[in-house]
Scaffold this active site. Structure first.
Site, mmCIF file in Angstrom:
data_model
loop_
_atom_site.group_PDB
_atom_site.id
_atom_site.type_symbol
_atom_site.label_atom_id
_atom_site.label_comp_id
_atom_site.label_asym_id
_atom_site.label_seq_id
_atom_site.Cartn_x
_atom_site.Cartn_y
_atom_site.Cartn_z
ATOM 1 N N LYS D 174 0.830 -1.201 0.000
ATOM 2 C CA LYS D 174 0.000 0.000 0.000
ATOM 3 C C LYS D 174 0.869 1.256 0.000
ATOM 4 C CE LYS D 174 -3.585 2.625 0.027
ATOM 5 N NZ LYS D 174 -4.605 2.828 1.059
ATOM 6 N N LYS D 242 -0.031 11.856 5.176
ATOM 7 C CA LYS D 242 0.304 10.845 6.194
ATOM 8 C C LYS D 242 0.941 9.624 5.529
ATOM 9 C CE LYS D 242 -2.452 7.720 6.856
ATOM 10 N NZ LYS D 242 -3.276 6.526 7.016
#
Lengths: 295, 295, 295, 295
Positions: D174, D242
């Site tokens: 990811k 983030k």
């Protein structure tokens, strides 16, 4: 050339005007030429002579100095029927102090040789302050003899005069100079915004940074102005943008990687695209602030 | 603190050893502590005292100076049952000259305050040469009183000592210092490879670059070594990599854009990943050469 | 132009050969021209005709298609006494499928207009595979009428044929295409080395990446080859380097910031400087590995 | 696990709500948990059950799914006295669909193992649209058995479900996904501003770019919105910021060079620093426009 010479000085701008004045003060007979009239008039008031057109000014000159914005300006003034090489005396010395493309400098040296004119490229570093204080750093390309002939005059306008190689070499070193200067300005800008964001006493911080391995002429000359956002030129973003075009092209031509150089060239281009081409190049700080959502 | 003090000096490495020696030479009673024994023995030969363990050395010290590689090292030595704060006298002064995270520096200052220890962060710039010549630039964070107390000692090891703000500020300025230094090294490296690729006389070129706006302490101290590919440290790539981790994290925390800083951090990380962590940071030149298919 | 045409096809390279063959298969009378003889002979074996010189081939052609490496190649073949515009019939259509500078494309369109030749720029994307499968994506610049005339032929070699604006626009879009492609290749390369360094099952990882927002034609067509370090072209690094020169110059001209584009242009230049100009552009992976001290 | 299960679904946000609904529609008994009440009420209206607290919801669950913003959120919900691992049945399966740090995912897997809970990391790609259409791409890390057990449920919410390695591997993939996505968005943004600056028909241009090697899911899903400056999320800049922190840290940890990844991370950070954290990540276009002095 050790004695007093007749000098045609073409280009009486921010840099050229004080340089020409230093030559007058040293006792040379200096004929000033400029596209607009006003700088010529100021030069005459300062003790220089009105040189008239390029062709007129160079006709009796021992030395022709050019201080012009870009490669096409120098080419236009040097070549052509009304230009330096068609009208100067055989054996005259052309010192080009402009910052132009190294390959253009080499082409001019060849064209000069064909016309019996000796050509030296002698771009300068040090900015308006350096020009006023006759403290310029001058990187000189040309044959040993020609550079030796140019040196006495260059010593009147600069402090560090170094012969760096054959014709064009001065421009190559100037290109490297502009790479380092742009990058250092950006690094100092990033450091300042970083320090401000962390609430540090920035004036004290710049003092201590200047005393260690982070010290640089950029920090010493431009740091205080950057702290108070004083961006009047000095050296304009537009010109530095032009110079970074020269250095990135020259690096590409030889397959040299200049990762930070290419990066800061993008930032200078952005600053210019935002309409800040007339500010001092230390205005890179504005871009760092903008990217950081500050100021 | 103006008179002669008892000083515990923890960390007698490349930087620490000459710094501790300067304090001995200034007449202080200096107890040296180091993980490995050999540096302690050399320090004793040079006129210092063997401090034994941290706990033993700090027990009677007026001042404790630490000069250690990274944040965890300082934390380990400062906190814990055998550490500085548990064993030093109330009112003792801890001067941390290591380069660590600003937030860790702030935490140490708080932990020290709870234990009755005064803490100052005082990272240095100037490298091994600066340490040997007592010419370091020192950026100091702490309260006015504590920094005033530290100053007489710092003046024995450095030349430019500047109070830049409350606890942690010294580390913040040092982070900015490391950003500028890494970037300037890379710019000089790019310029050198560029000049070599164009066949310019590089020694002469560096001289003239140093005299103009491109001049910097990096160029003056490291340029000649870079020309001859002399990369023995000096300041190791591994340590600069660590420091760039600090500055990128601190910039990210406050939302400050450091485009060139982040870029050069990648290049230093690459140099280290290639196994050059033990070379001097000026070895960034090797990477530029590699990227340019040269050398 | 809807019926069968006589087509002169100049440039029978990796891309041009299969494109010319598709036109033959569609029933057109195609005269092949190439600097070296061997591709012409292969083309004749495949059912085409030997066109002889440019001047000979274009003399009776309704349409002239060029598929050449760079701007000077196209200019040389289009202009001059032996070129297309001097020897083709009035009203003939020149479709240039090469990737060249947008300003050169505009100049050709003007030169063509003066000579009574209709000019369309129609650079392609899709690589060797796309050329073989007649599945190219073609970005077409020119007047409505000229593009309409070119479309039936372009549909024999491509799948997505889009008119994007006046002359030169095709090249502008192709420049944008090359920016995106180079950047995406680099991103995929970084992701692959990152995954390998973390010990992830990379084949499975590429499958799932392809199914989400990270999916791309680059990943689908080049990912598997990159995993096994298969870098035979395909599209050569040398050519992509040339194209990135076009896009960075065109961006600079209009003051458009292309931070990632300029960055990847440096990486492609480095790959080429290291001697990998003949590899497929997916060899950017080699550079990421090198920078990461791997492989 | 092939039959109908009792599922506790924690985190009913933009992504979680449609995912939980798909499980309800597939016949599972789904207990929804959310910090704020309103999403729970909507979930009950949609056929789900109110799960109450985390401890209550997981008590009888065969499977616990978490879909939360960041590493600390998942850690808080999984560990601790009121958390999943203290209150779920031995042998229950925890599927974490959040995007978190790979090392945190590994720590959770170990903590789960100690508590008799089987843990799988299963972050998703495809955005809000992918969640609504049950077309997510899901990258799964865990043991073979645990991933096999999770698969039937994941197939109700996703289209491409791939087991990529041991615990944490899903998060690593990811991270790579987010690197590619951010970079591709930036490349498309640069291309669009470049095309606009050159006056090209951008809608047509994006069509033809999509058909060639420059095609990507980002271009297909986000390109049209970028042309009309529609930046409502979708996926927020804050979250992508983030995620880029995760990927840059993970790359640094293993010494992997991600030059473009680190570069775009700076740009995303800048966009956020300018106050655009709540916009869709395709708002990178705004930054390119700003840097180009446009819009």
């Amino acid at each position: 050339m050790a004695g007093m010479s007749t000098v045609a000085f073409i280009g009486l701008g921010i840099m050229g005007a004080p340089m020409a004045k230093h030559l007058v003060d040293a006792g040379h007979d200096v004929l000033g030429v400029n596209r607009s009239r006003e700088p010529v008039e100021r030069f005459v008031e300062a003790g220089g002579r009105d040189g008239g057109t390029v062709a007129e000014a160079v006709a009796d000159a021992d030395v022709v100095i050019t201080m012009l914005p870009d490669s096409p300006d120098v080419t236009a003034v040097a070549l052509g029927a009304d230009g330096i090489y068609a009208n100067a005396k055989k054996g005259a010395l052309h010192i080009d102090c402009s910052t132009i493309r190294p390959d253009t400098a080499r082409e001019l040296a060849e064209a000069g040789a064909s016309a019996g004119i000796r050509v030296v490229d002698a771009p300068v570093s040090g900015g308006e302050a350096g020009a006023k204080e006759a403290a310029l750093s001058i990187m000189v390309g040309g044959s040993d003899d020609d550079v030796a002939a140019a040196r006495p005059l260059l010593e009147k306008v600069g402090k560090t005069i170094v012969h760096v190689g054959p014709p064009g070499s001065g421009q190559t070193v100037k290109a490297a100079n502009q790479l380092i200067v742009a990058g250092t300005l950006e690094l100092v800008a990033e450091a300042i915004v970083f320090l401000e964001a962390h609430g540090v006493a920035t004036e004290a911080a710049l003092e201590v940074l200047g005393g260690g391995l982070a010290g640089s002429t950029v920090l010493a000359r431009k740091g205080a102005g950057m702290l108070v956002r004083e961006f009047s030129p000095g050296f304009r973003v537009d010109l530095h943008h032009k110079d970074l075009g020269i250095v990135t092209a020259a690096a590409r031509e030889r397959g040299v990687a200049i990762p930070l150089g290419a990066h800061v060239a993008q930032l200078v281009a952005a600053l210019r695209a935002q309409g800040h081409g007339d500010l001092d190049h230390s205005a890179l700080l504005k871009l760092v602030e903008q990217l950081s959502g500050r100021g």
